[in-house]
Scaffold this motif. Structure first.
Motif, PDB file in Angstrom:
ATOM      1  N   ARG A  23      -3.623  -1.434   6.695  1.00  0.00           N
ATOM      2  CA  ARG A  23      -4.737  -0.875   5.912  1.00  0.00           C
ATOM      3  C   ARG A  23      -4.459  -1.134   4.422  1.00  0.00           C
ATOM      4  O   ARG A  23      -3.411  -1.689   4.056  1.00  0.00           O
ATOM      5  N   ILE A  25      -4.018  -2.186   0.591  1.00  0.00           N
ATOM      6  CA  ILE A  25      -3.732  -3.438  -0.122  1.00  0.00           C
ATOM      7  C   ILE A  25      -3.124  -4.474   0.823  1.00  0.00           C
ATOM      8  O   ILE A  25      -3.440  -5.660   0.755  1.00  0.00           O
ATOM      9  N   ASP A  44       3.106  -3.534  10.671  1.00  0.00           N
ATOM     10  CA  ASP A  44       2.922  -2.150  10.194  1.00  0.00           C
ATOM     11  C   ASP A  44       3.708  -1.237  11.120  1.00  0.00           C
ATOM     12  O   ASP A  44       3.908  -1.561  12.294  1.00  0.00           O
ATOM     13  N   ASP A  70       9.096  -0.449  11.703  1.00  0.00           N
ATOM     14  CA  ASP A  70       9.368   0.339  10.499  1.00  0.00           C
ATOM     15  C   ASP A  70      10.264  -0.533   9.630  1.00  0.00           C
ATOM     16  O   ASP A  70      11.374  -0.891  10.051  1.00  0.00           O
ATOM     17  N   VAL A  71       9.823  -0.874   8.422  1.00  0.00           N
ATOM     18  CA  VAL A  71      10.626  -1.791   7.594  1.00  0.00           C
ATOM     19  C   VAL A  71      11.984  -1.195   7.209  1.00  0.00           C
ATOM     20  O   VAL A  71      12.897  -1.931   6.826  1.00  0.00           O
ATOM     21  N   ASN A  97       4.946  -5.440   1.118  1.00  0.00           N
ATOM     22  CA  ASN A  97       3.938  -4.503   0.611  1.00  0.00           C
ATOM     23  C   ASN A  97       4.146  -3.074   1.113  1.00  0.00           C
ATOM     24  O   ASN A  97       3.770  -2.129   0.415  1.00  0.00           O
ATOM     25  N   TYR A 170       9.821   7.044  -6.158  1.00  0.00           N
ATOM     26  CA  TYR A 170       8.852   5.939  -6.128  1.00  0.00           C
ATOM     27  C   TYR A 170       9.037   5.053  -7.357  1.00  0.00           C
ATOM     28  O   TYR A 170       9.120   3.821  -7.254  1.00  0.00           O
ATOM     29  N   LYS A 174      10.111   1.058  -7.420  1.00  0.00           N
ATOM     30  CA  LYS A 174       9.195   0.035  -7.936  1.00  0.00           C
ATOM     31  C   LYS A 174       9.829  -0.717  -9.106  1.00  0.00           C
ATOM     32  O   LYS A 174       9.593  -1.905  -9.285  1.00  0.00           O
ATOM     33  N   GLY A 201      -2.143  -1.347 -10.707  1.00  0.00           N
ATOM     34  CA  GLY A 201      -2.454  -0.051 -11.306  1.00  0.00           C
ATOM     35  C   GLY A 201      -2.991   0.857 -10.219  1.00  0.00           C
ATOM     36  O   GLY A 201      -2.476   0.865  -9.099  1.00  0.00           O
ATOM     37  N   ILE A 203      -5.282   1.653  -7.388  1.00  0.00           N
ATOM     38  CA  ILE A 203      -6.117   0.866  -6.488  1.00  0.00           C
ATOM     39  C   ILE A 203      -6.685   1.804  -5.418  1.00  0.00           C
ATOM     40  O   ILE A 203      -5.954   2.641  -4.871  1.00  0.00           O
ATOM     41  N   THR A 205      -7.285   3.034  -2.244  1.00  0.00           N
ATOM     42  CA  THR A 205      -6.768   2.896  -0.874  1.00  0.00           C
ATOM     43  C   THR A 205      -6.506   4.298  -0.321  1.00  0.00           C
ATOM     44  O   THR A 205      -6.525   5.281  -1.076  1.00  0.00           O
TER      45      THR A 205
HETATM   46  N1  LIG Z   1      -2.880   2.243  -4.159  1.00  0.00           N
HETATM   47  C1  LIG Z   1      -2.343   2.196  -5.352  1.00  0.00           C
HETATM   48  O1  LIG Z   1      -2.895   2.736  -6.329  1.00  0.00           O
HETATM   49  C2  LIG Z   1      -1.039   1.453  -5.572  1.00  0.00           C
HETATM   50  C3  LIG Z   1      -0.624   1.242  -6.893  1.00  0.00           C
HETATM   51  C4  LIG Z   1       0.565   0.550  -7.126  1.00  0.00           C
HETATM   52  C5  LIG Z   1       1.312   0.077  -6.062  1.00  0.00           C
HETATM   53  N2  LIG Z   1       0.882   0.298  -4.792  1.00  0.00           N
HETATM   54  C6  LIG Z   1       1.720  -0.209  -3.717  1.00  0.00           C
HETATM   55  O2  LIG Z   1       0.966  -1.056  -2.871  1.00  0.00           O
HETATM   56  C7  LIG Z   1       1.479  -0.988  -1.542  1.00  0.00           C
HETATM   57  C8  LIG Z   1       0.358  -0.637  -0.582  1.00  0.00           C
HETATM   58  O3  LIG Z   1      -0.218   0.586  -0.985  1.00  0.00           O
HETATM   59  P1  LIG Z   1      -1.577   1.157  -0.375  1.00  0.00           P
HETATM   60  O4  LIG Z   1      -2.222   1.920  -1.466  1.00  0.00           O
HETATM   61  O5  LIG Z   1      -2.312   0.084   0.335  1.00  0.00           O
HETATM   62  O6  LIG Z   1      -0.948   2.196   0.669  1.00  0.00           O
HETATM   63  P2  LIG Z   1      -1.511   2.788   2.052  1.00  0.00           P
HETATM   64  O7  LIG Z   1      -0.739   4.024   2.286  1.00  0.00           O
HETATM   65  O8  LIG Z   1      -2.977   2.894   1.983  1.00  0.00           O
HETATM   66  O9  LIG Z   1      -1.094   1.672   3.112  1.00  0.00           O
HETATM   67  C9  LIG Z   1       0.288   1.433   3.348  1.00  0.00           C
HETATM   68  C10 LIG Z   1       0.460   0.762   4.699  1.00  0.00           C
HETATM   69  O10 LIG Z   1       1.877   0.604   4.886  1.00  0.00           O
HETATM   70  C11 LIG Z   1       2.226   1.088   6.170  1.00  0.00           C
HETATM   71  N3  LIG Z   1       3.604   1.592   6.128  1.00  0.00           N
HETATM   72  C12 LIG Z   1       4.048   2.721   5.520  1.00  0.00           C
HETATM   73  N4  LIG Z   1       5.354   2.880   5.739  1.00  0.00           N
HETATM   74  C13 LIG Z   1       5.769   1.840   6.494  1.00  0.00           C
HETATM   75  C14 LIG Z   1       7.007   1.463   7.055  1.00  0.00           C
HETATM   76  N5  LIG Z   1       8.103   2.229   6.909  1.00  0.00           N
HETATM   77  N6  LIG Z   1       7.079   0.307   7.776  1.00  0.00           N
HETATM   78  C15 LIG Z   1       5.975  -0.457   7.967  1.00  0.00           C
HETATM   79  N7  LIG Z   1       4.754  -0.123   7.477  1.00  0.00           N
HETATM   80  C16 LIG Z   1       4.652   1.005   6.747  1.00  0.00           C
HETATM   81  C17 LIG Z   1       1.221   2.191   6.471  1.00  0.00           C
HETATM   82  O11 LIG Z   1       1.100   2.454   7.866  1.00  0.00           O
HETATM   83  C18 LIG Z   1      -0.056   1.602   5.851  1.00  0.00           C
HETATM   84  O12 LIG Z   1      -0.748   0.792   6.767  1.00  0.00           O
HETATM   85  C19 LIG Z   1       2.598   0.056  -1.579  1.00  0.00           C
HETATM   86  O13 LIG Z   1       3.848  -0.573  -1.747  1.00  0.00           O
HETATM   87  C20 LIG Z   1       2.273   0.858  -2.809  1.00  0.00           C
HETATM   88  O14 LIG Z   1       3.404   1.472  -3.352  1.00  0.00           O
HETATM   89  C21 LIG Z   1      -0.261   0.971  -4.524  1.00  0.00           C
END
Ligand SMILES: NC(=O)c1ccc[n+]([C@@H]2O[C@H](COP(=O)([O-])OP(=O)(O)OC[C@H]3O[C@@H](n4cnc5c(N)ncnc54)[C@H](O)[C@@H]3O)[C@@H](O)[C@H]2O)c1
Length: 263
Positions: A23, A25, A44, A70-71, A97, A170, A174, A201, A203, A205
């Motif tokens: 799901r 990004i 995932d 699980d990563v 990601n 976090y 990062k 920034g 996003i 989600t």
């Molecule tokens: N959304 C934002 O504003 C934002 C901003 C900066 C950075 N990010 C980074 O972008 C990336 C994606 O964020 P997002 O907003 O899409 O998050 P999200 O929570 O909407 O999606 C994350 C996905 O990663 C999967 N996931 C979580 N833990 C996991 C694990 N241990 N092993 C495998 N899969 C796992 C989840 O099931 C999910 O499908 C992340 O690294 C997040 O830190 C997001």
């Protein structure tokens, strides 16, 4: 918007593995590569999300597989990497990601460092940072053997400067992913592998929606472009970094943030 990130055929020879691709990004980045002609492994830890995303790609005629891992678990990542190669061929593009940003505090806000449960700290390090290393450990040997590859690590502007929405764990992971990317760019460059980071920034989600809406509105107003970003906008940058056009770009951090927290 999605048409902006789609360049049919530009990635026809690529085999791509995206973590956290179920799901948000990760899904947008995996879909953008699929629609640009790549074969894609959607990894995932939520097996049903991974499989649904891969199935939707296959329905569009894309060679795709859903992988549950699980990563934070190296053995699971190594098994998934083998399964991706068996199903799709040698993986030459890795997008790290998968990430978590616990909001255990009041009103969807982060826990402060002074009150944080050490177990929460460790889990964030294990997923956000060790998870990226596990994937590199599993896939970089194949890229070195191929003599080509692309690695993109998803950092955050919260890894560059203070951001009051996220926790110290976090921010630390990062920031670490930026050093991780630069170091790997040096190690893997002689093998034709580029390594870059993207710092999104705010996003839109499911992760972002886990934060109090007032906090997200404050970010929107503090963002020069006066809006939150879309996952497809991060995907478009990722697609560039994994393309042939970016062949001389390595060790860089690209902000996709609408100008928020300019550094
Ligand atoms: N959304 C934002 O504003 C934002 C901003 C900066 C950075 N990010 C980074 O972008 C990336 C994606 O964020 P997002 O907003 O899409 O998050 P999200 O929570 O909407 O999606 C994350 C996905 O990663 C999967 N996931 C979580 N833990 C996991 C694990 N241990 N092993 C495998 N899969 C796992 C989840 O099931 C999910 O499908 C992340 O690294 C997040 O830190 C997001």
């Amino acid at each position: 918007m999605s048409s902006q990130s789609r360049q049919p055929g530009s990635h026809a020879a690529c085999v791509v593995l995206v973590t956290g691709a179920g799901r948000g990004i990760g899904r947008a980045m995996a879909d953008a590569h699929a629609d640009a002609g790549a074969a894609v492994a959607y990894l995932d830890h939520d097996a049903s999300l991974a499989e649904a995303a891969a199935q939707a790609a296959r329905a569009r005629g894309v060679k795709a597989v859903g992988l549950a891992a699980d990563v934070a678990d190296f053995a699971a990542v190594a098994a998934a990497a083998r399964a991706a190669a068996e199903a799709l061929g040698p993986v030459d593009v890795l997008v790290n990601n998968a990430g978590i940003s616990p909001k255990g505090g009041a009103d969807g806000r982060r826990a402060e460092a002074a009150e944080m449960d050490p177990a929460e700290w460790r889990r964030v390090i294990d997923v956000n940072l060790s998870g990226a290393f596990h994937c590199v450990r599993a896939l970089a040997p194949g890229m070195k053997a191929l003599g080509r590859g692309r690695i993109v690590n998803i950092s955050s502007v919260a890894g560059r400067t203070y951001c009051d929405i996220v926790g110290v764990h976090y921010a630390a992971t990062k920031a670490a992913l930026i050093g991780f990317s630069k170091h790997l760019a040096g190690e893997l460059g002689p093998y034709g592998v580029t390594v870059n980071a993207i710092a999104p920034g705010r996003i839109d989600t499911p992760m972002m929606r886990g934060t109090a809406s007032a906090a997200n509105e404050a970010v929107r107003l503090a963002t020069p472009l006066r809006r939150l970003g879309q996952p497809e906008e991060v995907a478009a940058t990722c697609l560039f970094l994994t393309s042939d056009a970016a062949g001389f770009v390595t060790g860089q951090v690209v902000d996709v943030a609408g100008g928020w927290l300019l550094t």
